[in-house]
Write a protein that holds these residues in place. Structure first.
Motif, PDB file in Angstrom:
ATOM      1  N   TYR A  42      86.407 104.531  25.973  1.00 21.72           N
ATOM      2  CA  TYR A  42      85.140 104.699  25.260  1.00 21.72           C
ATOM      3  C   TYR A  42      84.833 103.485  24.377  1.00 21.72           C
ATOM      4  CZ  TYR A  42      86.051 109.519  26.640  1.00 21.72           C
ATOM      5  OH  TYR A  42      86.340 110.650  27.361  1.00 21.72           O
ATOM      6  N   ALA A  43      85.439 102.356  24.711  1.00 18.25           N
ATOM      7  CA  ALA A  43      85.278 101.167  23.862  1.00 18.25           C
ATOM      8  C   ALA A  43      83.821 100.736  23.778  1.00 18.25           C
ATOM      9  CB  ALA A  43      86.134 100.024  24.400  1.00 18.25           C
ATOM     10  N   GLY A  44      83.081 100.923  24.860  1.00 17.00           N
ATOM     11  CA  GLY A  44      81.658 100.572  24.828  1.00 17.00           C
ATOM     12  C   GLY A  44      80.914 101.363  23.779  1.00 17.00           C
ATOM     13  N   ASP A  45      81.322 102.624  23.590  1.00 17.47           N
ATOM     14  CA  ASP A  45      80.687 103.457  22.569  1.00 17.47           C
ATOM     15  C   ASP A  45      81.049 102.984  21.171  1.00 17.47           C
ATOM     16  OD1 ASP A  45      79.594 105.994  24.227  1.00 17.47           O
ATOM     17  OD2 ASP A  45      81.511 105.334  25.060  1.00 17.47           O
ATOM     18  N   VAL A  46      82.257 102.420  21.033  1.00 14.01           N
ATOM     19  CA  VAL A  46      82.674 101.887  19.735  1.00 14.01           C
ATOM     20  C   VAL A  46      81.782 100.715  19.332  1.00 14.01           C
ATOM     21  CG1 VAL A  46      84.555 100.742  18.491  1.00 14.01           C
ATOM     22  CG2 VAL A  46      85.070 102.634  20.056  1.00 14.01           C
ATOM     23  N   LEU A  47      81.373  99.905  20.323  1.00 13.63           N
ATOM     24  CA  LEU A  47      80.549  98.732  20.027  1.00 13.63           C
ATOM     25  C   LEU A  47      79.096  99.082  19.737  1.00 13.63           C
ATOM     26  CD1 LEU A  47      81.791  96.129  22.680  1.00 13.63           C
ATOM     27  CD2 LEU A  47      82.587  96.482  20.331  1.00 13.63           C
ATOM     28  N   MET A  48      78.649 100.242  20.200  1.00 19.95           N
ATOM     29  CA  MET A  48      77.234 100.604  20.044  1.00 19.95           C
ATOM     30  C   MET A  48      76.763 100.516  18.592  1.00 19.95           C
ATOM     31  SD  MET A  48      76.892 103.740  22.794  1.00 19.95           S
ATOM     32  CE  MET A  48      75.257 104.208  22.221  1.00 19.95           C
ATOM     33  N   PRO A  49      77.424 101.186  17.638  1.00 18.06           N
ATOM     34  CA  PRO A  49      76.943 101.082  16.255  1.00 18.06           C
ATOM     35  C   PRO A  49      77.327  99.767  15.583  1.00 18.06           C
ATOM     36  CG  PRO A  49      78.875 102.506  16.357  1.00 18.06           C
ATOM     37  CD  PRO A  49      78.515 102.167  17.772  1.00 18.06           C
ATOM     38  N   LEU A  50      78.437  99.155  16.029  1.00 10.11           N
ATOM     39  CA  LEU A  50      78.874  97.898  15.405  1.00 10.11           C
ATOM     40  C   LEU A  50      77.925  96.749  15.699  1.00 10.11           C
ATOM     41  CD1 LEU A  50      82.757  97.832  16.013  1.00 10.11           C
ATOM     42  CD2 LEU A  50      81.562  98.083  13.822  1.00 10.11           C
ATOM     43  N   LEU A  51      77.523  96.619  16.960  1.00 13.29           N
ATOM     44  CA  LEU A  51      76.723  95.474  17.389  1.00 13.29           C
ATOM     45  C   LEU A  51      75.271  95.826  17.679  1.00 13.29           C
ATOM     46  CD1 LEU A  51      79.292  93.820  19.866  1.00 13.29           C
ATOM     47  CD2 LEU A  51      79.040  93.459  17.402  1.00 13.29           C
ATOM     48  N   ARG A  52      74.924  97.102  17.498  1.00 16.10           N
ATOM     49  CA  ARG A  52      73.575  97.583  17.792  1.00 16.10           C
ATOM     50  C   ARG A  52      73.210  97.278  19.242  1.00 16.10           C
ATOM     51  NH1 ARG A  52      74.938  99.052  13.407  1.00 16.10           N
ATOM     52  NH2 ARG A  52      73.630  99.338  11.554  1.00 16.10           N
ATOM     53  N   VAL A  53      74.094  97.674  20.151  1.00 12.60           N
ATOM     54  CA  VAL A  53      73.864  97.463  21.576  1.00 12.60           C
ATOM     55  C   VAL A  53      73.952  98.808  22.288  1.00 12.60           C
ATOM     56  CG1 VAL A  53      74.760  95.106  21.567  1.00 12.60           C
ATOM     57  CG2 VAL A  53      76.319  97.004  22.033  1.00 12.60           C
ATOM     58  N   SER A  54      73.472  98.832  23.524  1.00 11.91           N
ATOM     59  CA  SER A  54      73.590 100.042  24.328  1.00 11.91           C
ATOM     60  C   SER A  54      75.025 100.177  24.841  1.00 11.91           C
ATOM     61  CB  SER A  54      72.619  99.988  25.511  1.00 11.91           C
ATOM     62  OG  SER A  54      73.007  98.961  26.416  1.00 11.91           O
ATOM     63  N   GLN A  55      75.338 101.359  25.361  1.00 13.61           N
ATOM     64  CA  GLN A  55      76.670 101.574  25.934  1.00 13.61           C
ATOM     65  C   GLN A  55      76.897 100.641  27.125  1.00 13.61           C
ATOM     66  OE1 GLN A  55      77.439 104.976  28.525  1.00 13.61           O
ATOM     67  NE2 GLN A  55      79.105 105.598  27.151  1.00 13.61           N
ATOM     68  N   VAL A  56      75.868 100.467  27.958  1.00 14.74           N
ATOM     69  CA  VAL A  56      75.980  99.582  29.122  1.00 14.74           C
ATOM     70  C   VAL A  56      76.271  98.163  28.674  1.00 14.74           C
ATOM     71  CG1 VAL A  56      74.727  98.569  31.064  1.00 14.74           C
ATOM     72  CG2 VAL A  56      74.501 101.016  30.565  1.00 14.74           C
ATOM     73  N   LYS A  57      75.529  97.685  27.662  1.00 14.82           N
ATOM     74  CA  LYS A  57      75.758  96.334  27.148  1.00 14.82           C
ATOM     75  C   LYS A  57      77.161  96.207  26.563  1.00 14.82           C
ATOM     76  CE  LYS A  57      74.612  92.208  25.502  1.00 14.82           C
ATOM     77  NZ  LYS A  57      74.350  91.028  26.362  1.00 14.82           N
ATOM     78  N   GLY A  58      77.603  97.222  25.827  1.00 18.44           N
ATOM     79  CA  GLY A  58      78.942  97.190  25.254  1.00 18.44           C
ATOM     80  C   GLY A  58      80.023  97.081  26.314  1.00 18.44           C
ATOM     81  N   ASN A  59      79.879  97.863  27.388  1.00 17.26           N
ATOM     82  CA  ASN A  59      80.870  97.802  28.478  1.00 17.26           C
ATOM     83  C   ASN A  59      80.853  96.440  29.171  1.00 17.26           C
ATOM     84  OD1 ASN A  59      81.846 100.431  28.126  1.00 17.26           O
ATOM     85  ND2 ASN A  59      80.254 101.311  29.417  1.00 17.26           N
ATOM     86  N   LYS A  60      79.665  95.854  29.312  1.00 19.78           N
ATOM     87  CA  LYS A  60      79.584  94.529  29.924  1.00 19.78           C
ATOM     88  C   LYS A  60      80.265  93.482  29.059  1.00 19.78           C
ATOM     89  CE  LYS A  60      75.390  95.109  32.716  1.00 19.78           C
ATOM     90  NZ  LYS A  60      73.962  94.684  32.914  1.00 19.78           N
ATOM     91  N   LEU A  61      80.092  93.587  27.741  1.00 19.01           N
ATOM     92  CA  LEU A  61      80.741  92.637  26.836  1.00 19.01           C
ATOM     93  C   LEU A  61      82.258  92.739  26.941  1.00 19.01           C
ATOM     94  CD1 LEU A  61      78.494  93.001  23.652  1.00 19.01           C
ATOM     95  CD2 LEU A  61      78.632  91.014  25.166  1.00 19.01           C
ATOM     96  N   ILE A  62      82.765  93.961  27.049  1.00 22.45           N
ATOM     97  CA  ILE A  62      84.215  94.165  27.157  1.00 22.45           C
ATOM     98  C   ILE A  62      84.734  93.614  28.477  1.00 22.45           C
ATOM     99  CG2 ILE A  62      86.015  95.931  27.358  1.00 22.45           C
ATOM    100  CD1 ILE A  62      84.272  97.627  25.415  1.00 22.45           C
ATOM    101  N   ASP A  63      84.048  93.917  29.563  1.00 22.81           N
ATOM    102  CA  ASP A  63      84.481  93.418  30.876  1.00 22.81           C
ATOM    103  C   ASP A  63      84.506  91.895  30.901  1.00 22.81           C
ATOM    104  OD1 ASP A  63      84.747  95.993  31.783  1.00 22.81           O
ATOM    105  OD2 ASP A  63      82.804  96.044  32.805  1.00 22.81           O
ATOM    106  N   ARG A  64      83.478  91.269  30.323  1.00 25.39           N
ATOM    107  CA  ARG A  64      83.397  89.809  30.307  1.00 25.39           C
ATOM    108  C   ARG A  64      84.518  89.214  29.457  1.00 25.39           C
ATOM    109  NH1 ARG A  64      77.475  87.530  29.401  1.00 25.39           N
ATOM    110  NH2 ARG A  64      77.274  88.893  31.215  1.00 25.39           N
ATOM    111  N   ALA A  65      84.738  89.806  28.298  1.00 22.54           N
ATOM    112  CA  ALA A  65      85.796  89.307  27.420  1.00 22.54           C
ATOM    113  C   ALA A  65      87.165  89.475  28.059  1.00 22.54           C
ATOM    114  CB  ALA A  65      85.746  90.048  26.084  1.00 22.54           C
TER     115      ALA A  65
END
Length: 372
Positions: A42-65
């Motif tokens: 659920y790491a993408g959900d963790v990024l949602m409030p931190l970075l003000r991004v969607s869940q999809v964007k959060g998951n993409k950031l994690i995959d890229r990193a």
């Protein structure tokens, strides 16, 4: 501030973007690794409030990193500004088909090339290198990618739509050539060439008759004679695209019209061309020797370029040494601005910017240089 100083400052600022991306990837992976294993999904959900991004964007950031951190050499080159994020991810994608040992061989080579070339040239080089390093793995990758062919429709504003077709590169090249030939044969009217291509493509897809002769489709494939004889399976170069596995184009090549291009065995550069059809042999040799526009960073295929006299025409200098392909835009830039260029005796092409900086266009052999 002098123009050269501004250019250096700009280069440094661009390199800093790469460092920022690398730092973000490393920091994000630290956060990810600190999460409870049950929470990591659920790491993408963790990024949602931190970075003000969607869940999809959060998951993409994690995959890229994750991809970047798993390839330390690429991450280091990105952090040091030798390559940008696009090139870093491209290299990771290209080597993904290789085993760990071959990845370790390929990564530093591809990084070094990408550090001095643009994205498209680096990707073309990477495809060719991976094909040479492990042809079977590259073919398996092609077959997997081929399974992803599709047609998609995207709704646009103002009553328009975009139709996206994903095809094998050879099929796409043949399809585009057919559309382009028909569009160019249409009589002049108030439409641009792009508009004509769009109208022709729509007619063909909807089964309508086209009002112009279709002609014979044509693509340029370059391969060693040893491939034809069945002695090797070296990569085949598709004009305007880059290397393809030899097996992919075997059937098309067998039924094609062949021209013989002799190459220098040491450098791999085109030296002489003969053909069974009467064509402008000089132009063909120029196109074979210099596959794209000779402006640094331009990837317009040579067959769509002007053949430019580097030194102004004087009645005697229409020679291989003085001719180079330039797309219409860069031909005009050279003629009507403070940019200038020269052809070096070794075949390289050098540009001088308005600020006085000299940049060389590197030679791009169409055959593998001899290993001696």
């Amino acid at each position: 501030m002098a123009p050269a100083d501004i250019e250096d400052e700009l280069v440094a600022a661009y390199a800093a973007i790469g460092k920022a991306v690398a730092d973000f990837a490393s920091t994000l992976m630290k956060l990810y690794d600190d999460l409870d294993p049950q929470v990591q999904q659920y790491a993408g959900d963790v990024l949602m409030p931190l970075l003000r991004v969607s869940q999809v964007k959060g998951n993409k950031l994690i995959d890229r990193a994750m991809s970047l951190v798993e390839h330390p050499a690429v991450l280091e080159a990105l952090s040091e500004g030798r390559i940008d994020e696009g090139k870093a991810l491209m290299i990771i994608d290209q080597v993904s088909v290789l085993d760990a040992a071959n990845q370790a061989i390929a990564e530093p080579v591809l990084i070094a090339h990408a550090a001095s070339h643009n994205y498209t040239a680096s990707q073309r080089y990477a495809r060719r290198y991976v094909l040479k390093l492990d042809a079977e793995a590259a073919l398996r990758r092609h077959e997997e990618k081929r399974k992803q062919r599709l047609v998609e429709k995207f709704n646009l504003d103002d009553g328009m739509c975009s139709l996206r077709v994903v095809l094998p590169a050879l099929d796409a090249a043949l399809a585009f050539d057919r559309i382009d030939r028909i569009a160019r044969a249409l009589p002049k009217d108030d439409r641009t060439l792009d508009q004509k291509r769009s109208d022709v493509a729509a007619d063909l897809l909807m089964g309508k008759d086209t009002p112009a002769p279709q002609g014979e489709v044509c693509v340029n494939l370059t391969m060693p004679i040893t491939n034809i004889l069945g002695l090797t399976t070296d990569p085949v170069m598709l004009g305007g695209y880059g290397p393809l596995p030899a097996e992919v184009v075997a059937d098309v090549a067998a039924n094609g019209i062949w021209k013989r291009i002799l190459t220098d065995p040491v450098t791999g550069m085109a030296e002489h061309i003969t053909t069974y059809r009467p064509t402008p042999a000089q132009r063909e040799l120029i196109n074979a020797r210099y596959p794209t526009c000779t402006m640094v960073g331009c990837n317009q295929p040579a067959h769509r370029c002007d053949v430019d006299h580097c030194c102004p025409f004087d009645g005697t200098n229409t020679t291989i040494a003085n001719l180079r392909p330039k797309c219409r835009h860069h031909h005009r830039m050279k003629t009507h601005s403070n940019w200038s260029c020269e052809n070096r005796p070794d075949g390289t092409h050098a540009w001088t910017t308005p600020s006085g900086r000299v940049i060389e266009t590197e030679l791009e052999p169409i055959a593998e240089p001899a290993p001696f």
